[in-house]
Design a protein around this motif. Structure first.
Motif, short mmCIF file in Angstrom:
data_model
loop_
_atom_site.label_atom_id
_atom_site.label_comp_id
_atom_site.label_asym_id
_atom_site.label_seq_id
_atom_site.Cartn_x
_atom_site.Cartn_y
_atom_site.Cartn_z
N ASN A 53 44.34 29.78 -61.39
CA ASN A 53 43.45 30.43 -62.28
C ASN A 53 45.59 31.53 -62.16
O ASN A 53 45.61 32.16 -63.27
CB ASN A 53 42.75 31.72 -61.88
CG ASN A 53 41.32 30.70 -62.60
OD1 ASN A 53 41.24 30.76 -63.42
ND2 ASN A 53 40.47 30.57 -60.99
N ASN A 79 41.54 35.08 -66.97
CA ASN A 79 42.01 34.44 -65.91
C ASN A 79 42.37 34.76 -64.79
O ASN A 79 42.21 34.43 -63.68
CB ASN A 79 42.68 33.39 -66.72
CG ASN A 79 42.78 32.58 -67.32
OD1 ASN A 79 43.48 31.91 -68.68
ND2 ASN A 79 41.89 31.48 -66.78
N LYS A 161 40.43 24.46 -67.12
CA LYS A 161 39.56 25.13 -66.71
C LYS A 161 38.54 23.84 -66.84
O LYS A 161 37.46 24.76 -65.98
CB LYS A 161 39.84 26.28 -67.70
CG LYS A 161 38.88 27.35 -67.10
CD LYS A 161 39.58 28.16 -66.13
CE LYS A 161 38.39 29.17 -66.07
NZ LYS A 161 39.64 30.28 -64.95
N ALA A 187 33.66 29.98 -65.27
CA ALA A 187 34.68 28.77 -65.61
C ALA A 187 34.52 28.12 -66.94
O ALA A 187 35.01 28.01 -68.25
CB ALA A 187 35.06 27.33 -64.47
N ASP A 190 34.89 29.90 -69.87
CA ASP A 190 35.58 30.22 -69.81
C ASP A 190 36.49 29.06 -71.11
O ASP A 190 38.12 29.33 -71.76
CB ASP A 190 36.82 30.66 -69.23
CG ASP A 190 36.65 31.75 -68.09
OD1 ASP A 190 36.11 32.15 -68.52
OD2 ASP A 190 37.46 31.96 -66.73
#
Length: 409
Positions: A53, A79, A161, A187, A190
């Motif tokens: 990240n 992030n 990711k 995640a 994301d």
């Protein structure tokens, strides 16, 4: 030349890379019941999350700064919070492993849940801030400069990711960590938000419409939803959620394997963190067996099941008159009556007080869900009326119990 088996091909590169990292840095990685091994899993997952990240934050922040995209910048700081969350989760594992002390006799396992809660609030904070920033960008639009290399780098960041989400899911399931499972879900969310950012960045090449701010709003709302979901998931065990159904079945079925135990009820399980469960249960045993013999069996059951299931089990003995014909007949009649009422799950602890035609039947009934006081009284009166249709001089003294586990006895 190294030969790759068909089995490994089917498992996929993501799983193979994840397992390679696990085996490289964690000795005796299959012994997940060991607290030291479990903590190493948390540490490795935390370090992988921090490094990944941090690199994604630097990459996206640079692209966002150079292109002037608020959506990319918002995704970059998302992030950054993920990096902080990995650090907090790792610290949470360390603190949760502290031994029990005088003030905390059941250990510090719930600190793992608290660390996840801190992460959830951090995610919410970032989401709120970027809703505000994105709204300002809509009011005062700024042109986004498209460039091919940053676009390709954003696509690469999505791949990273996606792998990170799968890695945390694999580790979270392996050690049964709600914190890491939550990080995995975050995640994967994301990946979707980054996809929205990539799309807006691409469209900016063909239109002057201030799409960047609107996509920033969408990304921010997704971040807020992820934060809210994490809060909900981490607060639940802290408040005292219902125990896992598999654990309940394992305790009940394990107890019923002992010959003298004919029934189980009043099972309550308290969770003080992963691997720190305390359970208490009532076991029905014959009253015509020597008390020392019964105690020896119950003592063995406590020790054996506690070790097998990694819990601390306490068993209360409830004697039942297995050879008393009056008891057997009365219990059978009550069971038939109770079976006709959908609100009642089961009955236990029947005692018959008195002789001849006039008797008090003292027992507990188990109900699923909360009943009001008036509903409980109606239920008691109904059972009493039904038994008096068979035995007019019998009187029922009933205690209503609630089912605290996901199983009907």
């Amino acid at each position: 030349m190294k030969i790759i088996s068909n089995e490994n091909k089917k498992r996929g590169g993501i799983i193979l890379i994840s397992e390679a990292i696990i085996k490289k840095f964690i000795k005796d990685s299959e012994n997940v019941e060991n607290e030291e091994v479990r903590n190493k899993y948390g540490t490795v997952a935390g370090i992988v999350g921090i490094v990944s990240n941090l690199l994604l934050f630097i990459l996206k922040f640079s692209i966002g700064f150079l292109s002037g995209s608020i959506a990319i910048t918002a995704d970059a700081f998302n992030n950054f919070t993920d990096m902080a969350s990995s650090a907090i989760t790792m610290i949470g594992f360390k603190l949760a492993s502290m031994p029990a002390d005088e003030e905390h006799p059941f250990g510090h396992g719930r600190l793992e849940y608290l660390s996840a809660l801190v992460v959830a609030f951090m995610v919410m904070f970032v989401g709120i801030k970027f809703v505000q920033t994105s709204f300002e960008r809509i009011m005062n639009p700024v042109a986004v400069q498209f460039s091919l290399i940053p676009f390709i780098l954003l696509l690469c960041s999505m791949a990273v990711k996606f792998w990170l989400g799968r890695f945390n899911k694999i580790v979270g399931e392996k050690i049964d960590s709600s914190a890491l499972k939550a990080v995995a879900v975050d995640a994967m969310g994301d990946v979707f938000t980054s996809g929205c950012v990539v799309l807006s960045y691409l469209i900016a090449k063909f239109t002057a419409f201030p799409l960047d701010g609107y996509v920033g709003i969408v990304v921010s709302l997704i971040i807020l939803y992820a934060g809210f979901s994490l809060i909900k998931e981490t607060v639940s065990p802290l408040l005292g959620e219902a125990p896992d159904a598999e654990m309940v079945d394992a305790i009940v079925n394990g107890l019923l394997e002992y010959n003298i135990i004919s029934g189980v009820h009043d099972l309550i399980i308290h969770n003080y963190g992963v691997g720190r469960c305390i359970a208490s249960v009532h076991a029905e045993v014959p009253c015509n067996i020597d008390i020392m013999e019964i105690h020896e069996v119950i003592d063995d059951a406590e020790k054996e099941l506690s070790k097998k299931l990694n819990i601390h089990l306490v068993i209360h003995m409830d004697p039942i008159a297995v050879e008393d014909e009056d008891y057997i007949q009365t219990r059978t009649e009550l069971a038939r009556i109770i079976a006709r009422n959908e609100k009642i799950e089961s009955m236990h602890d029947l005692r018959i007080v008195g002789k001849g035609d006039k008797k008090n039947l003292v027992f507990d009934v188990v109900v699923d869900g909360d009943l009001s006081h008036s509903e409980e009284e109606e239920l008691k009166n109904w059972v009493n009326d039904e038994i008096q249709k068979i035995h007019p001089n019998y009187n029922c003294v009933i205690l209503v119990d609630k089912n605290y586990v996901k199983r009907h006895f």
